[in-house]
Write a protein that holds these residues in place. Structure first.
Motif, PDB file in Angstrom:
ATOM      1  N   SER A  90     -12.479 -25.644 -34.848  1.00 50.94           N
ATOM      2  CA  SER A  90     -13.995 -25.236 -35.182  1.00 50.94           C
ATOM      3  C   SER A  90     -14.992 -26.228 -35.301  1.00 50.94           C
ATOM      4  CB  SER A  90     -14.084 -24.319 -36.138  1.00 50.94           C
ATOM      5  OG  SER A  90     -13.674 -24.833 -37.463  1.00 50.94           O
ATOM      6  N   LEU A  91     -16.112 -26.276 -34.682  1.00 50.84           N
ATOM      7  CA  LEU A  91     -17.154 -27.313 -35.043  1.00 50.84           C
ATOM      8  C   LEU A  91     -17.522 -27.549 -36.196  1.00 50.84           C
ATOM      9  CD1 LEU A  91     -19.383 -26.524 -31.756  1.00 50.84           C
ATOM     10  CD2 LEU A  91     -17.831 -28.666 -32.109  1.00 50.84           C
ATOM     11  N   PRO A  92     -17.748 -28.680 -36.786  1.00 52.53           N
ATOM     12  CA  PRO A  92     -18.207 -29.180 -37.990  1.00 52.53           C
ATOM     13  C   PRO A  92     -19.488 -28.150 -38.566  1.00 52.53           C
ATOM     14  CG  PRO A  92     -18.014 -30.967 -37.033  1.00 52.53           C
ATOM     15  CD  PRO A  92     -18.010 -30.062 -36.034  1.00 52.53           C
ATOM     16  N   ALA A  93     -19.454 -27.785 -40.020  1.00 55.26           N
ATOM     17  CA  ALA A  93     -20.425 -26.820 -40.443  1.00 55.26           C
ATOM     18  C   ALA A  93     -21.691 -27.726 -40.734  1.00 55.26           C
ATOM     19  CB  ALA A  93     -19.953 -26.380 -41.605  1.00 55.26           C
TER      20      ALA A  93
ATOM     21  N   ILE B  89     -18.031 -34.929 -33.725  1.00 51.66           N
ATOM     22  CA  ILE B  89     -16.365 -34.613 -34.088  1.00 51.66           C
ATOM     23  C   ILE B  89     -16.139 -36.080 -34.810  1.00 51.66           C
ATOM     24  CG2 ILE B  89     -14.280 -34.193 -33.412  1.00 51.66           C
ATOM     25  CD1 ILE B  89     -16.216 -31.831 -33.280  1.00 51.66           C
ATOM     26  N   THR B  90     -15.379 -36.195 -35.733  1.00 50.74           N
ATOM     27  CA  THR B  90     -14.862 -37.485 -36.347  1.00 50.74           C
ATOM     28  C   THR B  90     -13.438 -37.237 -36.674  1.00 50.74           C
ATOM     29  OG1 THR B  90     -15.319 -36.608 -38.809  1.00 50.74           O
ATOM     30  CG2 THR B  90     -17.179 -37.993 -37.657  1.00 50.74           C
ATOM     31  N   GLY B  91     -12.788 -38.096 -37.116  1.00 48.98           N
ATOM     32  CA  GLY B  91     -11.462 -38.133 -37.027  1.00 48.98           C
ATOM     33  C   GLY B  91     -10.880 -37.065 -38.181  1.00 48.98           C
ATOM     34  N   SER B  92     -11.620 -36.791 -39.246  1.00 48.63           N
ATOM     35  CA  SER B  92     -11.342 -35.962 -40.341  1.00 48.63           C
ATOM     36  C   SER B  92     -11.314 -34.294 -39.913  1.00 48.63           C
ATOM     37  CB  SER B  92     -12.257 -36.061 -41.598  1.00 48.63           C
ATOM     38  OG  SER B  92     -13.514 -35.615 -41.054  1.00 48.63           O
TER      39      SER B  92
END
Length: 207
Positions: free
Chosen positions: A155-158, A164-167
C-alpha cells in the motif's frame, strides 16, 4: 515497459511469464529510467481453491528442506491445507526481528546458508518478512506446490507523497492455483509478532 535515459535497453529486456518477472540481460546503468504499467487484480488465498502441482523452475533443486517440510505438513488433506499448516508453523514457532540492537545475530539475507540457520536447532527461527517469505515458499516448492516470493509495496505511504522508501518495502508469498492464477498469502498468516527471547548473560567476579 518503457526505458528512458542512458543507453537503450528495450532489445535486452525479457519477460518470464512463469515467474512474472522481467530481466535486462546487460544490466541497467545509472542514467536508465523505466516506466512499468500494469493492471493487477490481487487474489487472496482461498483454502478451497485447488492448487497447481510442480515446483517452480530453478527451485526444484533446493531440496535441503524437503524432510523438514514433510514433517511440518504431516497428514494435511490437500495442498491448500498444507500451505495453511506450513504458515501456521512459522507463525507459531517464529520470532519477529529486523536484526537490530541486541538481535544483531539474526542477520539479513535469504541465501540458503541464512535459511539453513533460520531452520536450525540453534534457535534461529527469527527474522522479518524476507526470511519468513523465502522459507515458506521453499517449503511449499519442496512439497511440489508452486510458490514464489513477491517483494514490493502492498500500500502507498499514508503521507500522501507517493514516495516509496526502503521502510515501505515488504515481502509476501503467492501460490499458483490450477487455473494458473497466483493467490496472495498475506503476511498475517505466517509472520509472528513476538520478538526473540532475550539472551541471558552471567557475570562472574574473580577474586
Amino acid at each position: 515497459l518503457d526505458f528512458h535515459g542512458g543507453r537503450s535497453c528495450g532489445n535486452d529486456a525479457y519477460y518470464n511469464l512463469t515467474s512474472s518477472t522481467a530481466v535486462v540481460t546487460d544490466g541497467l546503468t545509472k542514467c536508465n529510467r523505466y516506466n512499468f504499467s500494469a493492471t493487477v487484480s490481487p487474489t487472496p488465498f482461498n483454502p478451497r481453491t485447488p492448487l497447481a502441482t510442480g515446483a517452480l523452475p530453478g527451485v526444484s533443486g533446493a531440496t535441503q528442506f524437503q524432510q523438514t517440510a514433510t514433517g511440518i505438513a504431516g497428514k494435511a488433506s490437500d495442498a491448500s491445507a498444507t500451505i495453511a499448516t506450513l504458515a501456521s508453523y512459522l507463525q507459531t514457532n517464529g520470532h519477529l526481528t529486523d536484526g537490530e540492537g541486541n538481535n544483531s545475530r539474526y542477520t539479513a539475507g535469504h541465501s540458503l546458508y541464512r535459511l539453513q540457520l533460520f531452520m536450525s536447532q540453534a534457535g534461529q527461527l527469527a527474522g522479518d518478512e524476507e526470511q519468513f517469505s523465502a522459507m515458506l515458499a521453499l517449503l511449499a516448492n519442496d512439497l511440489n506446490i508452486p510458490a514464489r516470493v513477491v517483494v514490493g509495496v502492498q500500500s502507498l505511504p499514508a503521507n500522501g507523497t507517493n514516495v516509496i522508501t526502503g521502510s515501505d518495502i515488504s515481502a509476501w508469498v503467492e501460490v499458483q492455483a490450477q487455473d494458473g492464477q497466483w493467490e496472495d498469502i498475506p503476511t498475517s498468516l505466517f509472520m509472528p509478532k513476538n520478538p526473540p527471547p532475550a539472551i541471558r548473560t552471567t557475570s562472574m567476579a574473580i577474586t
